[in-house]
Scaffold this motif. Structure first.
Motif, PDB file in Angstrom:
ATOM      1  N   ARG A  91      32.946 -12.527   7.556  1.00  0.00           N
ATOM      2  CA  ARG A  91      32.095 -11.482   6.980  1.00  0.00           C
ATOM      3  C   ARG A  91      31.065 -11.000   7.991  1.00  0.00           C
ATOM      4  O   ARG A  91      30.680  -9.844   7.987  1.00  0.00           O
ATOM      5  CB  ARG A  91      31.351 -11.994   5.746  1.00  0.00           C
ATOM      6  N   PHE A  92      30.635 -11.871   8.858  1.00  0.00           N
ATOM      7  CA  PHE A  92      29.585 -11.532   9.819  1.00  0.00           C
ATOM      8  C   PHE A  92      30.131 -11.216  11.205  1.00  0.00           C
ATOM      9  O   PHE A  92      29.725 -10.256  11.832  1.00  0.00           O
ATOM     10  CB  PHE A  92      28.570 -12.679   9.896  1.00  0.00           C
ATOM     11  N   LYS A  93      31.076 -12.034  11.674  1.00  0.00           N
ATOM     12  CA  LYS A  93      31.593 -11.864  13.031  1.00  0.00           C
ATOM     13  C   LYS A  93      32.759 -10.891  13.128  1.00  0.00           C
ATOM     14  O   LYS A  93      33.092 -10.424  14.201  1.00  0.00           O
ATOM     15  CB  LYS A  93      32.019 -13.215  13.592  1.00  0.00           C
ATOM     16  N   GLY A  94      33.399 -10.613  12.003  1.00  0.00           N
ATOM     17  CA  GLY A  94      34.500  -9.667  12.013  1.00  0.00           C
ATOM     18  C   GLY A  94      35.806 -10.306  11.625  1.00  0.00           C
ATOM     19  O   GLY A  94      36.024 -11.496  11.829  1.00  0.00           O
ATOM     20  N   ASP A  95      36.664  -9.501  11.043  1.00  0.00           N
ATOM     21  CA  ASP A  95      37.983  -9.973  10.617  1.00  0.00           C
ATOM     22  C   ASP A  95      39.038  -9.454  11.588  1.00  0.00           C
ATOM     23  O   ASP A  95      38.715  -9.094  12.722  1.00  0.00           O
ATOM     24  CB  ASP A  95      38.264  -9.525   9.180  1.00  0.00           C
ATOM     25  N   ALA A  96      40.286  -9.396  11.165  1.00  0.00           N
ATOM     26  CA  ALA A  96      41.379  -8.952  12.035  1.00  0.00           C
ATOM     27  C   ALA A  96      41.158  -7.536  12.551  1.00  0.00           C
ATOM     28  O   ALA A  96      41.611  -7.180  13.634  1.00  0.00           O
ATOM     29  CB  ALA A  96      42.708  -9.038  11.284  1.00  0.00           C
ATOM     30  N   ARG A  97      40.446  -6.711  11.778  1.00  0.00           N
ATOM     31  CA  ARG A  97      40.159  -5.344  12.223  1.00  0.00           C
ATOM     32  C   ARG A  97      38.878  -5.274  13.058  1.00  0.00           C
ATOM     33  O   ARG A  97      38.496  -4.213  13.532  1.00  0.00           O
ATOM     34  CB  ARG A  97      40.025  -4.407  11.017  1.00  0.00           C
ATOM     35  N   GLY A  98      38.196  -6.407  13.208  1.00  0.00           N
ATOM     36  CA  GLY A  98      36.988  -6.449  14.014  1.00  0.00           C
ATOM     37  C   GLY A  98      35.738  -5.980  13.305  1.00  0.00           C
ATOM     38  O   GLY A  98      34.696  -5.832  13.922  1.00  0.00           O
ATOM     39  N   ILE A  99      35.834  -5.731  12.000  1.00  0.00           N
ATOM     40  CA  ILE A  99      34.682  -5.221  11.266  1.00  0.00           C
ATOM     41  C   ILE A  99      33.936  -6.383  10.626  1.00  0.00           C
ATOM     42  O   ILE A  99      34.479  -7.091   9.786  1.00  0.00           O
ATOM     43  CB  ILE A  99      35.116  -4.221  10.185  1.00  0.00           C
ATOM     44  N   GLY A 100      32.708  -6.589  11.075  1.00  0.00           N
ATOM     45  CA  GLY A 100      31.836  -7.612  10.506  1.00  0.00           C
ATOM     46  C   GLY A 100      30.456  -7.024  10.292  1.00  0.00           C
ATOM     47  O   GLY A 100      30.095  -6.003  10.889  1.00  0.00           O
ATOM     48  N   LEU A 101      29.655  -7.660   9.447  1.00  0.00           N
ATOM     49  CA  LEU A 101      28.332  -7.150   9.135  1.00  0.00           C
ATOM     50  C   LEU A 101      27.421  -7.119  10.358  1.00  0.00           C
ATOM     51  O   LEU A 101      26.633  -6.185  10.517  1.00  0.00           O
ATOM     52  CB  LEU A 101      27.691  -7.974   8.015  1.00  0.00           C
ATOM     53  N   ASP A 102      27.531  -8.104  11.244  1.00  0.00           N
ATOM     54  CA  ASP A 102      26.686  -8.122  12.438  1.00  0.00           C
ATOM     55  C   ASP A 102      26.869  -6.840  13.247  1.00  0.00           C
ATOM     56  O   ASP A 102      25.896  -6.167  13.604  1.00  0.00           O
ATOM     57  CB  ASP A 102      27.004  -9.333  13.321  1.00  0.00           C
ATOM     58  N   ALA A 103      28.111  -6.497  13.530  1.00  0.00           N
ATOM     59  CA  ALA A 103      28.388  -5.292  14.317  1.00  0.00           C
ATOM     60  C   ALA A 103      27.993  -4.026  13.565  1.00  0.00           C
ATOM     61  O   ALA A 103      27.460  -3.090  14.156  1.00  0.00           O
ATOM     62  CB  ALA A 103      29.862  -5.236  14.697  1.00  0.00           C
ATOM     63  N   MET A 104      28.242  -3.998  12.249  1.00  0.00           N
ATOM     64  CA  MET A 104      27.862  -2.818  11.466  1.00  0.00           C
ATOM     65  C   MET A 104      26.354  -2.582  11.552  1.00  0.00           C
ATOM     66  O   MET A 104      25.900  -1.450  11.740  1.00  0.00           O
ATOM     67  CB  MET A 104      28.293  -2.965  10.007  1.00  0.00           C
ATOM     68  N   ALA A 105      25.564  -3.647  11.430  1.00  0.00           N
ATOM     69  CA  ALA A 105      24.105  -3.516  11.482  1.00  0.00           C
ATOM     70  C   ALA A 105      23.642  -3.102  12.873  1.00  0.00           C
ATOM     71  O   ALA A 105      22.799  -2.201  13.017  1.00  0.00           O
ATOM     72  CB  ALA A 105      23.440  -4.826  11.056  1.00  0.00           C
ATOM     73  N   ASP A 106      24.187  -3.745  13.899  1.00  0.00           N
ATOM     74  CA  ASP A 106      23.809  -3.391  15.269  1.00  0.00           C
ATOM     75  C   ASP A 106      24.115  -1.932  15.572  1.00  0.00           C
ATOM     76  O   ASP A 106      23.276  -1.197  16.105  1.00  0.00           O
ATOM     77  CB  ASP A 106      24.546  -4.278  16.280  1.00  0.00           C
ATOM     78  N   VAL A 107      25.313  -1.496  15.237  1.00  0.00           N
ATOM     79  CA  VAL A 107      25.741  -0.132  15.543  1.00  0.00           C
ATOM     80  C   VAL A 107      24.931   0.884  14.742  1.00  0.00           C
ATOM     81  O   VAL A 107      24.493   1.906  15.288  1.00  0.00           O
ATOM     82  CB  VAL A 107      27.259   0.028  15.309  1.00  0.00           C
ATOM     83  N   ALA A 108      24.700   0.626  13.467  1.00  0.00           N
ATOM     84  CA  ALA A 108      23.923   1.562  12.648  1.00  0.00           C
ATOM     85  C   ALA A 108      22.518   1.741  13.226  1.00  0.00           C
ATOM     86  O   ALA A 108      22.015   2.872  13.310  1.00  0.00           O
ATOM     87  CB  ALA A 108      23.856   1.084  11.200  1.00  0.00           C
ATOM     88  N   ALA A 109      21.881   0.654  13.635  1.00  0.00           N
ATOM     89  CA  ALA A 109      20.534   0.743  14.208  1.00  0.00           C
ATOM     90  C   ALA A 109      20.541   1.553  15.502  1.00  0.00           C
ATOM     91  O   ALA A 109      19.674   2.407  15.715  1.00  0.00           O
ATOM     92  CB  ALA A 109      19.968  -0.657  14.463  1.00  0.00           C
ATOM     93  N   LEU A 110      21.524   1.311  16.347  1.00  0.00           N
ATOM     94  CA  LEU A 110      21.599   2.018  17.621  1.00  0.00           C
ATOM     95  C   LEU A 110      21.918   3.499  17.442  1.00  0.00           C
ATOM     96  O   LEU A 110      21.385   4.349  18.150  1.00  0.00           O
ATOM     97  CB  LEU A 110      22.645   1.372  18.529  1.00  0.00           C
ATOM     98  N   VAL A 111      22.775   3.821  16.492  1.00  0.00           N
ATOM     99  CA  VAL A 111      23.164   5.213  16.267  1.00  0.00           C
ATOM    100  C   VAL A 111      22.018   6.021  15.649  1.00  0.00           C
ATOM    101  O   VAL A 111      21.852   7.196  15.957  1.00  0.00           O
ATOM    102  CB  VAL A 111      24.427   5.275  15.365  1.00  0.00           C
TER     103      VAL A 111
END
Length: 191
Positions: A91-111
């Motif tokens: 849920r945090f580090k990502g699944d087979a598609r690479g989507i995890g909450l950590d990356a979603m939060a990081d990317v949203a903040a940067l964008v």
């Protein structure tokens, strides 16, 4: 309802925010829509089924002290909802598609942070938190919220709102059902 575009601050900001998020969160994979700030469990269940999902909620407005201008910041909140079926940590580090909450939060903040829109304002991320949805129990779901502001300025000095006719000059119309016994014209003019 329709309002003079120069004064419809929330309506102008919302599509700009979503357009900016779409740079990093493609429509094919990520759902994005406006949601209420306080979602019911029924509403949250609906969006959780569409994870990965971003929900955009308008929180409020803080204004400055200039009587000639309506200026300040609109407060917005972005809900990030991630689902993974390959274990709790995914849920945090990502699944087979690479989507995890950590990356979603990081990317949203940067964008979002620091982006400037000509004639609309600047976005500043003000905070983010991991959250839980009360009454929702699914170990495969992770949720965060990100708060940000979007500055704005609208000149109100020339409006001189004193009468119903002055209000009519704003260009506001309400789409009321005829069965309510009120027509949009009656609502605007007070007739």
């Amino acid at each position: 309802m329709a309002i003079n575009p120069a004064l419809s601050i929330i309506a102008r900001q919302s599509p700009l925010i979503i357009e900016r998020l779409r740079i990093a969160f493609p429509e094919k994979t990520f759902g994005i829509e406006r949601v209420p700030t306080a979602m019911s469990i029924k509403e949250f269940n609906r969006i959780a089924r569409h994870a990965p999902f971003l929900g955009l909620a308008w929180q409020g407005m803080k204004t400055g002290n200039d009587a000639r201008l309506l200026s300040g910041t609109m407060q917005w909140r972005l809900y990030l909802v991630c689902a993974a079926s390959s274990g709790l940590e995914a849920r945090f580090k990502g699944d087979a598609r690479g989507i995890g909450l950590d990356a979603m939060a990081d990317v949203a903040a940067l964008v979002l942070n620091g982006v400037s829109f000509p004639d609309a304002g600047v976005i500043s991320v003000t905070g983010a938190n991991a959250i839980v949805a009360d009454g929702f129990a699914d170990d495969n779901i992770a949720i965060a919220q990100m708060d940000f502001t979007f500055s704005f300025v609208a000149s109100t000095t020339e409006l001189e709102l004193e009468t119903a006719g002055d209000f009519k000059a704003l260009g506001v119309t309400w789409a009321l059902a005829e069965s309510d016994g009120i027509t949009p014209q009656n609502e605007i003019t007070g007739a």
